[in-house]
Scaffold this motif. Structure first.
Motif, PDB file in Angstrom:
ATOM      1  N   GLY A  42      35.834  39.169  51.621  1.00  0.00           N
ATOM      2  CA  GLY A  42      35.374  40.208  51.454  1.00  0.00           C
ATOM      3  C   GLY A  42      35.680  41.077  50.189  1.00  0.00           C
ATOM      4  O   GLY A  42      36.176  40.710  49.365  1.00  0.00           O
ATOM      5  N   GLU A  43      35.260  42.497  50.553  1.00  0.00           N
ATOM      6  CA  GLU A  43      35.425  43.119  49.083  1.00  0.00           C
ATOM      7  C   GLU A  43      37.079  43.253  48.648  1.00  0.00           C
ATOM      8  O   GLU A  43      37.225  43.067  47.316  1.00  0.00           O
ATOM      9  N   GLU A  44      37.965  43.579  49.703  1.00  0.00           N
ATOM     10  CA  GLU A  44      39.260  43.603  49.074  1.00  0.00           C
ATOM     11  C   GLU A  44      39.793  42.175  48.693  1.00  0.00           C
ATOM     12  O   GLU A  44      40.554  42.278  47.479  1.00  0.00           O
ATOM     13  N   GLU A  45      39.533  40.995  49.320  1.00  0.00           N
ATOM     14  CA  GLU A  45      39.827  39.901  48.553  1.00  0.00           C
ATOM     15  C   GLU A  45      39.338  39.632  47.144  1.00  0.00           C
ATOM     16  O   GLU A  45      40.103  39.119  46.656  1.00  0.00           O
ATOM     17  N   ILE A  46      38.295  40.037  46.962  1.00  0.00           N
ATOM     18  CA  ILE A  46      37.528  39.838  45.670  1.00  0.00           C
ATOM     19  C   ILE A  46      38.244  40.336  44.844  1.00  0.00           C
ATOM     20  O   ILE A  46      38.544  40.265  43.610  1.00  0.00           O
ATOM     21  N   ARG A  47      38.520  41.806  45.117  1.00  0.00           N
ATOM     22  CA  ARG A  47      39.292  42.886  43.976  1.00  0.00           C
ATOM     23  C   ARG A  47      40.486  42.302  43.716  1.00  0.00           C
ATOM     24  O   ARG A  47      41.035  42.424  42.649  1.00  0.00           O
ATOM     25  N   GLU A  48      41.154  41.788  44.806  1.00  0.00           N
ATOM     26  CA  GLU A  48      42.667  41.252  44.571  1.00  0.00           C
ATOM     27  C   GLU A  48      42.311  39.909  43.725  1.00  0.00           C
ATOM     28  O   GLU A  48      43.318  39.890  42.735  1.00  0.00           O
ATOM     29  N   ILE A  49      41.515  39.121  43.910  1.00  0.00           N
ATOM     30  CA  ILE A  49      41.373  37.597  43.193  1.00  0.00           C
ATOM     31  C   ILE A  49      41.312  38.147  41.561  1.00  0.00           C
ATOM     32  O   ILE A  49      41.895  37.653  40.823  1.00  0.00           O
ATOM     33  N   TYR A  50      40.390  39.326  41.295  1.00  0.00           N
ATOM     34  CA  TYR A  50      40.195  39.673  39.857  1.00  0.00           C
ATOM     35  C   TYR A  50      41.176  40.631  39.474  1.00  0.00           C
ATOM     36  O   TYR A  50      41.619  40.452  38.256  1.00  0.00           O
ATOM     37  N   ARG A  51      42.245  41.265  40.016  1.00  0.00           N
ATOM     38  CA  ARG A  51      43.141  41.889  39.662  1.00  0.00           C
ATOM     39  C   ARG A  51      44.225  40.725  39.194  1.00  0.00           C
ATOM     40  O   ARG A  51      44.819  40.856  37.888  1.00  0.00           O
ATOM     41  N   VAL A  52      44.275  39.663  39.877  1.00  0.00           N
ATOM     42  CA  VAL A  52      45.223  38.382  39.387  1.00  0.00           C
ATOM     43  C   VAL A  52      44.766  37.786  38.181  1.00  0.00           C
ATOM     44  O   VAL A  52      45.524  37.598  37.327  1.00  0.00           O
ATOM     45  N   ARG A  53      43.174  37.583  38.279  1.00  0.00           N
ATOM     46  CA  ARG A  53      42.527  36.923  36.945  1.00  0.00           C
ATOM     47  C   ARG A  53      42.815  37.732  35.701  1.00  0.00           C
ATOM     48  O   ARG A  53      42.872  37.090  34.662  1.00  0.00           O
ATOM     49  N   ARG A  54      42.628  38.756  35.988  1.00  0.00           N
ATOM     50  CA  ARG A  54      42.640  39.826  34.609  1.00  0.00           C
ATOM     51  C   ARG A  54      44.259  39.759  33.921  1.00  0.00           C
ATOM     52  O   ARG A  54      44.389  40.085  32.810  1.00  0.00           O
ATOM     53  N   LEU A  55      45.124  39.604  34.926  1.00  0.00           N
ATOM     54  CA  LEU A  55      46.623  39.429  34.340  1.00  0.00           C
ATOM     55  C   LEU A  55      46.976  38.150  33.793  1.00  0.00           C
ATOM     56  O   LEU A  55      47.470  38.156  32.796  1.00  0.00           O
ATOM     57  N   ILE A  56      46.600  36.946  34.340  1.00  0.00           N
ATOM     58  CA  ILE A  56      47.031  35.797  34.134  1.00  0.00           C
ATOM     59  C   ILE A  56      46.102  35.343  33.008  1.00  0.00           C
ATOM     60  O   ILE A  56      46.704  34.478  32.021  1.00  0.00           O
ATOM     61  N   GLU A  57      44.937  35.326  32.944  1.00  0.00           N
ATOM     62  CA  GLU A  57      43.962  34.411  32.086  1.00  0.00           C
ATOM     63  C   GLU A  57      43.993  35.044  30.753  1.00  0.00           C
ATOM     64  O   GLU A  57      44.135  34.444  29.582  1.00  0.00           O
ATOM     65  N   PRO A  58      43.636  36.412  30.445  1.00  0.00           N
ATOM     66  CA  PRO A  58      43.908  37.012  29.153  1.00  0.00           C
ATOM     67  C   PRO A  58      45.305  36.300  28.642  1.00  0.00           C
ATOM     68  O   PRO A  58      45.414  36.208  27.328  1.00  0.00           O
ATOM     69  N   ALA A  59      46.553  36.588  29.516  1.00  0.00           N
ATOM     70  CA  ALA A  59      47.690  36.288  28.971  1.00  0.00           C
ATOM     71  C   ALA A  59      47.679  34.787  28.562  1.00  0.00           C
ATOM     72  O   ALA A  59      48.229  34.605  27.422  1.00  0.00           O
TER      73      ALA A  59
END
Length: 229
Positions: A87-104
């Protein structure tokens, strides 16, 4: 019927000497979810899975506990364990993690330019899927590309974390199965991202990737009704 077949298919090639460990079973189920073989809502039958994987029910329950902690499955009292629908919170958490590890990974990964050749067949696969209007094909290629991107970091720990994220991401993609445009307009963005990295423009690529992830998150949240256009 299809879901039962997916569970039965786990028997092929999924036995291992360490199959008695809950972590191994969790990894097998996570990889099948990430590959789209177990869609949201699939009931994970203890009896069928324990037989297919050759493990005890206690080991299977250990795996369920691990996956429930990752929000990949959910337990419903008196009904059983089911593949989750984020749901909404799970999607937001997925993208919090992705924004940290993928650009790095893009910015600081220590890899030679020729290592980027692994992306060429992935991009070709994505373009072919777009041409065929295959949403699952585009989703598969997208998952593969982002997994490979993090793998270039050379960090097994980050790769393990990305596997967990991609398993959840696959569940999110099921919600977009009827909206091919969500996937199609990321095909060329992925190709452009690889070309930026290949040209040595890592800072620009990392910034573009952060913007890209922001846009994808917003699009998903609008689709599920958590945000307005």
């Amino acid at each position: 019927m299809a879901r039962n077949a997916a569970l039965a298919g786990l028997a092929e090639g999924d036995h291992a000497p360490h199959a008695h460990t809950g972590a191994w079973v969790a990894a097998v189920l996570r990889s099948r979810i990430s590959a789209g073989q177990l869609p949201p809502g699939t009931k994970l039958s203890e009896q069928k899975l324990s037989e297919a994987l050759g493990v005890s029910r206690n080991t299977l329950r250990e795996a369920f506990t691990v996956l429930a902690g990752e929000s990949v499955v959910r337990r419903i009292p008196n009904r059983g364990v089911f593949v989750a629908a984020p749901g909404e919170e799970e999607i937001r958490e997925i993208y919090r993690v992705r924004r940290l590890i993928e650009p790095a990974a893009v910015l600081w990964g220590n890899f030679p330019t020729e290592a980027l050749d692994i992306f060429d067949p992935i991009i070709a696969k994505a373009r072919a899927a777009r041409e065929a209007q295959s949403v699952p094909g585009m989703a598969d290629a997208n998952q593969e590309l982002h997994k490979a991107l993090v793998a270039l970091s050379g960090s097994p720990s980050l790769q393990e974390l990305m596997d967990k994220v991609l398993a959840e991401m696959r569940l999110v993609f099921h919600a977009m199965a009827t909206t091919p445009d969500f996937h199609s307009h990321y095909v060329e963005r992925n190709a452009a991202l690889v070309e930026q990295i290949r040209a040595g423009h890592r800072e620009e690529a990392a910034e573009e990737l952060r913007w890209y992830l922001d846009a994808a998150e917003r699009e998903l949240l609008v689709h599920i009704g958590a945000l307005r256009e």
